[in-house]
Design an enzyme around this catalytic site. Structure first.
Site, PDB file in Angstrom:
ATOM      1  N   SER A  68       7.004  -7.739  -6.359  1.00 56.53           N
ATOM      2  CA  SER A  68       6.301  -6.653  -5.692  1.00 56.53           C
ATOM      3  C   SER A  68       6.389  -6.727  -4.170  1.00 56.53           C
ATOM      4  O   SER A  68       7.475  -6.749  -3.626  1.00 56.53           O
ATOM      5  CB  SER A  68       4.858  -6.635  -6.178  1.00 56.53           C
ATOM      6  OG  SER A  68       4.225  -5.476  -5.750  1.00 56.53           O
ATOM      7  N   HIS A  69       5.245  -6.826  -3.514  1.00 54.64           N
ATOM      8  CA  HIS A  69       5.194  -6.787  -2.047  1.00 54.64           C
ATOM      9  C   HIS A  69       5.383  -8.170  -1.430  1.00 54.64           C
ATOM     10  O   HIS A  69       5.305  -8.301  -0.217  1.00 54.64           O
ATOM     11  CB  HIS A  69       3.841  -6.227  -1.624  1.00 54.64           C
ATOM     12  CG  HIS A  69       2.719  -6.989  -2.244  1.00 54.64           C
ATOM     13  ND1 HIS A  69       2.416  -6.879  -3.587  1.00 54.64           N
ATOM     14  CD2 HIS A  69       1.895  -7.921  -1.754  1.00 54.64           C
ATOM     15  CE1 HIS A  69       1.437  -7.717  -3.864  1.00 54.64           C
ATOM     16  NE2 HIS A  69       1.093  -8.350  -2.781  1.00 54.64           N
TER      17      HIS A  69
ATOM     18  N   ASP B   9       6.214  -0.353  -1.251  1.00 48.88           N
ATOM     19  CA  ASP B   9       6.404  -1.808  -1.221  1.00 48.88           C
ATOM     20  C   ASP B   9       7.698  -2.228  -1.908  1.00 48.88           C
ATOM     21  O   ASP B   9       8.524  -1.376  -2.274  1.00 48.88           O
ATOM     22  CB  ASP B   9       5.198  -2.514  -1.849  1.00 48.88           C
ATOM     23  CG  ASP B   9       5.137  -2.333  -3.353  1.00 48.88           C
ATOM     24  OD1 ASP B   9       5.625  -1.294  -3.839  1.00 48.88           O
ATOM     25  OD2 ASP B   9       4.598  -3.214  -4.047  1.00 48.88           O
TER      26      ASP B   9
ATOM     27  N   ASP C 248       8.691  -3.178  -4.861  1.00 51.08           N
ATOM     28  CA  ASP C 248       9.100  -2.611  -6.150  1.00 51.08           C
ATOM     29  C   ASP C 248       8.703  -1.140  -6.308  1.00 51.08           C
ATOM     30  O   ASP C 248       8.851  -0.577  -7.393  1.00 51.08           O
ATOM     31  CB  ASP C 248       8.540  -3.441  -7.310  1.00 51.08           C
ATOM     32  CG  ASP C 248       7.026  -3.448  -7.350  1.00 51.08           C
ATOM     33  OD1 ASP C 248       6.396  -3.321  -6.282  1.00 51.08           O
ATOM     34  OD2 ASP C 248       6.462  -3.574  -8.446  1.00 51.08           O
TER      35      ASP C 248
ATOM     36  N   ASP D  50       5.778   0.522  -6.189  1.00 46.43           N
ATOM     37  CA  ASP D  50       4.585   1.041  -6.862  1.00 46.43           C
ATOM     38  C   ASP D  50       3.402   1.247  -5.919  1.00 46.43           C
ATOM     39  O   ASP D  50       2.423   1.889  -6.279  1.00 46.43           O
ATOM     40  CB  ASP D  50       4.192   0.166  -8.069  1.00 46.43           C
ATOM     41  CG  ASP D  50       3.967  -1.284  -7.714  1.00 46.43           C
ATOM     42  OD1 ASP D  50       4.092  -1.651  -6.532  1.00 46.43           O
ATOM     43  OD2 ASP D  50       3.663  -2.066  -8.648  1.00 46.43           O
ATOM     44  N   ARG D  51       3.493   0.712  -4.700  1.00 49.06           N
ATOM     45  CA  ARG D  51       2.388   0.920  -3.752  1.00 49.06           C
ATOM     46  C   ARG D  51       2.722   2.022  -2.763  1.00 49.06           C
ATOM     47  O   ARG D  51       3.894   2.375  -2.594  1.00 49.06           O
ATOM     48  CB  ARG D  51       2.117  -0.358  -2.966  1.00 49.06           C
ATOM     49  CG  ARG D  51       1.665  -1.501  -3.832  1.00 49.06           C
ATOM     50  CD  ARG D  51       1.221  -2.671  -2.995  1.00 49.06           C
ATOM     51  NE  ARG D  51       0.742  -3.724  -3.869  1.00 49.06           N
ATOM     52  CZ  ARG D  51      -0.119  -4.659  -3.518  1.00 49.06           C
ATOM     53  NH1 ARG D  51      -0.575  -4.685  -2.285  1.00 49.06           N
ATOM     54  NH2 ARG D  51      -0.511  -5.570  -4.381  1.00 49.06           N
TER      55      ARG D  51
ATOM     56  N   LYS E 104       1.425   2.101 -11.296  1.00 50.89           N
ATOM     57  CA  LYS E 104       1.150   2.831 -10.077  1.00 50.89           C
ATOM     58  C   LYS E 104       2.490   3.272  -9.495  1.00 50.89           C
ATOM     59  O   LYS E 104       3.527   2.696  -9.816  1.00 50.89           O
ATOM     60  CB  LYS E 104       0.341   2.002  -9.099  1.00 50.89           C
ATOM     61  CG  LYS E 104       0.908   0.635  -8.738  1.00 50.89           C
ATOM     62  CD  LYS E 104      -0.129  -0.140  -7.946  1.00 50.89           C
ATOM     63  CE  LYS E 104       0.379  -1.477  -7.486  1.00 50.89           C
ATOM     64  NZ  LYS E 104       0.089  -2.554  -8.454  1.00 50.89           N
TER      65      LYS E 104
HETATM   66  C1  VG1 Z   1      -3.035  -7.529  -6.130  1.00 53.55           C
HETATM   67  C2  VG1 Z   1      -3.950  -6.348  -5.917  1.00 53.55           C
HETATM   68  C3  VG1 Z   1      -4.111  -5.579  -7.212  1.00 53.55           C
HETATM   69  C4  VG1 Z   1      -2.721  -5.178  -7.743  1.00 53.55           C
HETATM   70  C5  VG1 Z   1      -1.838  -6.396  -7.861  1.00 53.55           C
HETATM   71  C6  VG1 Z   1      -0.431  -6.052  -8.272  1.00 53.55           C
HETATM   72  O1  VG1 Z   1      -3.598  -8.394  -7.089  1.00 53.55           O
HETATM   73  O2  VG1 Z   1      -5.202  -6.768  -5.428  1.00 53.55           O
HETATM   74  O3  VG1 Z   1      -4.924  -4.460  -6.979  1.00 53.55           O
HETATM   75  O4  VG1 Z   1      -2.845  -4.576  -8.998  1.00 53.55           O
HETATM   76  O5  VG1 Z   1      -1.783  -7.078  -6.619  1.00 53.55           O
HETATM   77  O6  VG1 Z   1       0.147  -5.156  -7.373  1.00 53.55           O
HETATM   78  P1  VG1 Z   1      -4.387  -9.726  -6.706  1.00 53.55           P
HETATM   79  O7  VG1 Z   1      -4.721 -10.382  -7.997  1.00 53.55           O
HETATM   80  O8  VG1 Z   1      -3.492 -10.510  -5.819  1.00 53.55           O
HETATM   81  O9  VG1 Z   1      -5.598  -9.268  -5.947  1.00 53.55           O
HETATM   82  V1  VG1 Z   1       1.843  -5.201  -7.125  1.00 53.55           V
HETATM   83  O10 VG1 Z   1       2.321  -3.945  -6.051  1.00 53.55           O
HETATM   84  O11 VG1 Z   1       1.970  -6.741  -6.514  1.00 53.55           O
HETATM   85  O12 VG1 Z   1       2.403  -5.012  -8.685  1.00 53.55           O
HETATM   86 CO    CO Z   2       4.299  -3.548  -6.063  1.00 53.72          CO
END
Ligand code: VG1
Ligand code: CO
Length: 542
Positions: free
Chosen positions: A112-113, A276, A278, A280-281, A375
């Protein structure tokens, strides 16, 4: 042809909020990826001859991991494997393909990010047939399997050419390499009024979309510049790079600060946006107006009917527990339910499948709808564009009017990253112990009304998820939430979420950190954060 390789259990870390995430060298260790992927397959039933979707965000090790997954998927009996060209599929596009192809599931390679590159992060996530992240029942089974696994199945075949669109065979399976954008762009055309958005751009509306050298580049370029007629150069950093150009592909106010600066400059375009690693953000900033993700969820829900895909209205809203209550106010006005779920998109899946919610969101810059089961960053930006095209008002005016109508939920999240796990765990344990003593306690003007460790009962499948974060609720609606991140790869990350509701429009112009200052101090007092972690200031404020 199928080879059975003897192996030993791995340190498979319980998959967190969003799949398994670790540093690249961990995934590069011999058999590591294979062990985890076999643990996924061993936890599934009935996929013989079925379709598996595979793709990732293009980060370092994406192609190598995909080759391993392809051989293993074929060896384990999948009949058809559909892969994004070049190994590319954004998370929402993978979700869409799984649904569109009625696939059994999908494997998404992404962290992801989180940063990429040889020393960056990598990740593997399994999505089920509805297109969404596997529920805890499956991720728990995968985790258990990583501790007992003793063999995996693969093939002795050369690497496939991931760049050549077309169909080849691999063992007993067929592998289809498809354009990663086509199906996703077609879905967006169905949901949004592309003609109205084209007219908006033709009238001189300006925009910058920063793909952050991550996966959304090809999607944004095709949709914004080619199909919607945004000026060439609207998409910044539009080529996915294995190390994201050395940047951190997190569209927050730290890593996308240049967009915030641009949006507040004299040359500000009408809209600045980003996604981000991947895809989704989303980040949305109007000229001179940052939109918090929690506000964005509320605004999108309130205005969704302006887009053709949601013209009939929405069935309900769902937000993660730490997300601000702004969406609840919209739901109340619309006469629909607002569901409160634990953090992580997997908890929205059942609500979306059951038709209980149409729009979902998290404070962490995630917004989406029932069009997929993840998302979707670009979707959020397109819905904003559709709303702007329909209302012909600025983002700033739309946000201000929203606050005037519903009140403003001042909101901020403070992250303390790479904290020693012992301290972070001790802090949470002490908070849990202190819960019964909190109600009735007075901090200046603020009195604690209730405090709990958030638990969720899924109204669809009846499953229970406990210990999802400490909530301290004050009289008058203010709130502090404490939880530990489930996505970090180094130490622990403490997240503190602070919220205060302000109904008076005359008081809607404050800096959120000022408006929340008393609650921020209280959060430190209640948790003993400094004592437990040695930290006095957050790493990131959003
Ligand atoms: C974080 C965010 C959460 C999101 C998750 C995955 O998780 O707070 O809201 O769903 O990342 O997003 P955590 O457990 O670190 O708070 V992504 O764009 O990394 O799939
Ligand atoms: Co992401």
């Amino acid at each position: 042809m199928i080879k059975t390789i003897a192996t030993a259990p791995i340190d498979g870390q319980k998959p967190g909020t969003s799949g398994l995430r670790k540093k690249v060298p961990v995934f590069q260790a011999p058999h590591y990826v294979a062990n985890f992927v076999q643990s996924i397959f061993d936890s599934l039933e009935g996929f013989k001859g079925e379709t598996l979707v595979v793709g990732g965000d293009g980060r370092y090790f994406n192609r190598e991991a995909i080759q391993i997954v392809l051989r293993m998927a074929a060896a384990n009996g999948f009949g058809r494997i559909v892969v994004g060209q070049g190994g590319i599929l954004s998370t929402p596009a993978a979700s869409n393909l799984i649904r569109a192809l009625k696939a059994f599931g999908g494997i998404v390679l992404s962290a992801s990010h989180n940063p990429g590159g040889p020393d960056g992060d990598f990740g593997i996530k399994y999505n089920i047939g509805n297109g969404g992240p596997a529920p805890e029942k499956i991720t728990d089974a995968v985790f258990a399997r990583t501790k007992t696994i003793d063999r995996y199945l693969t093939l002795d075949t050369p690497d496939l050419d991931l760049d050549a669109v077309g169909t080849t065979s691999l063992g007993g399976a067929t592998v289809e390499i498809v354009d990663p954008v086509t199906a996703y762009a077609a879905l967006m055309e169905k949901l949004f009024d592309f003609a109205a958005i084209r007219t908006l751009f033709a009238s001189g509306f300006t925009m910058r979309f920063d793909a952050m050298s991550a996966v959304t580049g090809p999607y944004a370029t095709e949709i914004l510049e080619r199909r919607l007629g945004a000026a060439p150069g609207t998409v910044l950093n539009g080529t996915p790079l294995p190390d994201f150009g050395g940047h951190h592909p997190d569209p927050n106010l730290v890593h996308a600060k240049h967009l915030l600066d641009l949006a507040f400059s004299k040359d500000a375009p009408d809209l600045c946006a980003a996604s981000d690693g991947d895809g989704d953000r989303n980040l949305v900033i109007g000229r001179g107006q940052f939109v918090t993700p929690s506000d964005s969820l509320a605004l999108l829900a309130a205005n969704a009917h302006l887009a053709p895909g949601y013209a009939r209205g929405i069935a309900g809203i769902a937000r993660s527990m730490p997300t601000s209550g702004a969406a609840d106010r919209v739901a109340e006005k619309l006469g629909v339910t607002c569901y409160e779920t634990p953090t992580g998109w997997k908890f929205f899946g059942n609500l979306l499948d059951a038709g209980l919610a149409t729009i979902c969101g998290e404070e962490s810059a995630g917004t989406g709808s029932d069009h997929v089961r993840e998302k979707d960053g670009l979707w959020a930006v397109l819905l904003w564009l559709n709303i702007l095209a329909a209302r012909r008002e600025s983002v700033r005016d739309i946000v201000r009017q929203h606050w005037a109508t519903y009140g403003r939920n001042y909101y901020s999240r403070h992250d303390y990253e790479e904290v020693a796990s012992e301290g972070a765990n001790a802090m949470m344990a002490d908070l849990r112990k202190a819960l019964p003593t909190l109600p009735g306690r007075r901090f200046g003007d603020l009195v604690v009304a209730a405090a709990d460790d958030f638990a969720y009962h899924d109204p669809v499948d009846g499953s229970d998820s406990k210990a999802q974060g400490i909530r301290v609720l004050f009289e008058g609606g203010s709130r502090i939430v404490f939880r530990l991140s489930g996505t970090g790869t180094a130490g622990a990350t403490v997240r503190i979420y602070i919220e205060r509701f302000e109904p008076d429009p005359a008081k809607h112009d404050r800096d959120p950190q000022d408006a929340l200052a008393d609650l921020i101090t209280i959060a430190g007092d209640i948790s003993g954060l400094a004592r437990h972690t040695g930290r006095t200031a957050p790493t990131v404020i959003t």
